[in-house]
Enzyme design. Structure first.
Site, PDB file in Angstrom:
ATOM      1  N   ALA A  41       3.537  28.017  -6.897  1.00  0.00           N
ATOM      2  CA  ALA A  41       4.044  27.445  -5.648  1.00  0.00           C
ATOM      3  C   ALA A  41       3.183  27.914  -4.486  1.00  0.00           C
ATOM      4  O   ALA A  41       2.109  28.468  -4.672  1.00  0.00           O
ATOM      5  CB  ALA A  41       5.511  27.845  -5.456  1.00  0.00           C
ATOM      6  N   SER A  42       3.681  27.691  -3.276  1.00  0.00           N
ATOM      7  CA  SER A  42       2.858  27.945  -2.090  1.00  0.00           C
ATOM      8  C   SER A  42       2.635  29.424  -1.835  1.00  0.00           C
ATOM      9  O   SER A  42       1.598  29.813  -1.295  1.00  0.00           O
ATOM     10  CB  SER A  42       3.533  27.319  -0.869  1.00  0.00           C
ATOM     11  N   LYS A  78       6.609  37.535 -11.141  1.00  0.00           N
ATOM     12  CA  LYS A  78       6.168  36.792  -9.959  1.00  0.00           C
ATOM     13  C   LYS A  78       5.109  37.604  -9.213  1.00  0.00           C
ATOM     14  O   LYS A  78       5.321  38.781  -8.905  1.00  0.00           O
ATOM     15  CB  LYS A  78       7.357  36.505  -9.040  1.00  0.00           C
ATOM     16  N   ASP A  88      16.632  27.801   0.332  1.00  0.00           N
ATOM     17  CA  ASP A  88      15.482  27.024  -0.140  1.00  0.00           C
ATOM     18  C   ASP A  88      15.857  26.311  -1.436  1.00  0.00           C
ATOM     19  O   ASP A  88      15.135  26.363  -2.439  1.00  0.00           O
ATOM     20  CB  ASP A  88      14.290  27.965  -0.356  1.00  0.00           C
TER      21      ASP A  88
END
Length: 509
Positions: free
Chosen positions: A135-136, A155, A290
């Site tokens: 992801a970003s 992560k 989110d």
């Protein structure tokens, strides 16, 4: 460094949309007026050669957004949940921004793990996969812990992401300041405060220790929520740029066809997502902010799995009560009560007329309730409400910005699963339950109990506080300051300040 140099960044934004061929598609998706199209091209077209090329294998708009950096990608993620705003085709293109961005090398991820955790990744994990999602802000690897054999998600932040994000936010701050200076009418919306609010939220994503804490807190709050699970962090494997969580196995919430093929009731899942969000926001005052498709999965047993806790929202109890009363007022079409709540909360200036405001709110609500279920939209209501409150001088409530933004995203997710969902009917039981438990006689007794507890805590000090207050009331007022003496003191202070500045300038010269 929020100076004019940020104009360069903003010019390159428009230039990148021109160069990638995204400008036309973006303006078409927004149904832009001819004047807006002309202005956009006039400002951007001369600088097209300055735009970033991006990945030619991606669709134009996605190509432009990914080339511009993480802050723009975050914006694209939000739009990917709103096919009613940007159209189905563009929403599908933008969905790759959620968890299918180009990853960075696994060797770099392992090096970062060793730097953060103080041990080689091959010693900490018996298995370590290539990236399974990118992801970003970060990417995720599947791994097995060497000590327990448990499958986990690892992560790792993207290299240099902190600097890139700060650069984009810097440009946004500059743009907000320019807007306020050039358009005084925009100051009511407090664009600078809005950018500051989002900056504080987004920068939290850049410290994975905070995300681990958020996952732990969110899991504790929702442990009794039926059909909802939150992966928990492994604290001894978590650091600023690395975090390890329980593995969440399930189908992506954005793959409607796969969910149907697996036998899941997508209509029920859509309703559950909306009700869970409202329950967390109203009941706990702490919610996942989110909740797009890329951060939600559906387990084999139908449980909804949430992950990626970099952006979490918090609202205090008073604001939750205000928000619930506003929602309930619209659900019951009691526009007078909605107007009174706005005045009681101080959202609308007291010198405005409550009856006029209630009438304006009726003009907002009635057309929406006259629509069929497929077109009833809380997001549309918020947009109309925004127009009305602007007319009545209401300032932007920064504490509600994240809540309203997430409401828009969650509605987009729910509608992608069930296009005919009736948002108001789904929300009603959650809001009614909250009001019953927090605004009725039971809530008044709880408020009274907390007040008594507070008084009991400060009880021993109350006599002294009361005595001091009486003394302040009975003491003679202080002698007035001699105006001449005040002027002399001001001149002396000003002269000293000027002398000090002169010395400093002399040193610099």
């Amino acid at each position: 460094m929020r100076g004019p140099h940020n104009i360069w960044r903003l010019i390159r934004t428009g230039a990148t949309f021109i160069r990638s061929g995204a400008m036309h598609q973006a303006l078409e998706a927004m149904n832009a007026t001819p004047r807006l199209r002309a202005v956009a091209y006039a400002i951007s077209a001369p600088f097209a050669w300055l735009g970033y090329k991006g990945d030619p294998n991606l669709p134009p708009v996605t190509r432009a957004i990914t080339a511009l950096g993480p802050a723009y990608i975050k914006f694209g993620q939000v739009l990917s949940t709103r096919p009613d705003v940007v159209g189905d085709e563009l929403a599908d293109q933008l969905r790759v921004l959620q968890d299918k961005l180009p990853p960075f090398e696994t060797a770099i991820a392992k090096r970062m793990i060793e730097e953060e955790l103080g041990a080689p990744a091959d010693r900490l994990f018996m298995e370590f996969s290539e990236p399974v999602a990118a992801a970003s802000i970060a990417q995720v690897h599947s791994a097995r812990r060497a000590d327990t054999g448990e499958r986990v998600a690892v992560k790792v932040l993207r290299p240099g992401i902190e600097r890139a994000f700060r650069r984009d936010l810097d440009a946004f701050h500059f743009a907000a300041g320019m807007i306020e200076r050039l358009s005084p009418a925009s100051r009511r919306l407090r664009p600078t405060e809005v950018v500051k609010h989002f900056e504080s939220v987004v920068l939290g994503e850049l410290d994975l220790r905070l995300e681990a804490a958020a996952a732990s807190q969110f899991g504790a709050n929702t442990k009794d929520d039926e059909g909802f699970r939150v992966p928990q962090p492994a604290w001894n494997f978590s650091a600023k740029r690395v975090m390890v969580l329980d593995w969440a196995e399930g189908l992506p919430l954005g793959d409607r066809e796969a969910l149907i093929a697996a036998g899941h009731d997508v209509n029920l899942i859509g309703e559950r997502v909306l009700q869970l969000f409202l329950s967390h926001a109203l009941r706990d005052g702490y919610f996942h902010a989110d909740m797009h498709h890329g951060n939600l999965k559906v387990a084999a047993n139908g449980d909804i799995l949430a992950y990626d806790f970099g952006i979490m929202g918090q609202i205090d109890e008073y604001t939750r009560r205000v928000y619930a009363e506003i929602l309930m007022g619209f659900i019951q079409r009691d526009y007078r009560r909605v107007a009174e709540v706005h005045f009681e909360a101080g959202y609308v200036p007291a010198d405005r007329d409550v009856d006029d405001f209630a009438l304006a709110l009726r003009a907002v609500g009635e057309p929406i309730f006259g629509m069929d279920a497929e077109h009833i939209s809380m997001a549309r209501l918020l947009a109309y409400l925004f127009e009305v409150t602007e007319r009545f001088g209401m300032q932007t409530q920064t504490q509600l910005i994240l809540l309203q933004r997430t409401m828009v995203v969650v509605e987009g997710v729910a509608r992608s699963l069930n296009p005919t969902i009736n948002m108001w009917e789904v929300a009603r039981p959650v809001v009614e339950k909250y009001i019953r438990e927090n605004l009725g006689p039971r809530a008044a007794l709880n408020d009274l109990r907390r007040t008594v507890q507070m008084l009991g805590r400060f009880g021993p000090e109350l006599p002294e506080l009361l005595k001091a207050a009486i003394h302040r009331q009975t003491e003679p007022p202080p002698a007035p300051v001699d105006p001449k003496g005040w002027r002399y003191a001001a001149l002396a202070t000003g002269g000293a300040a000027l002398l000090l500045i002169g010395v400093l300038l002399g040193e610099l010269i």
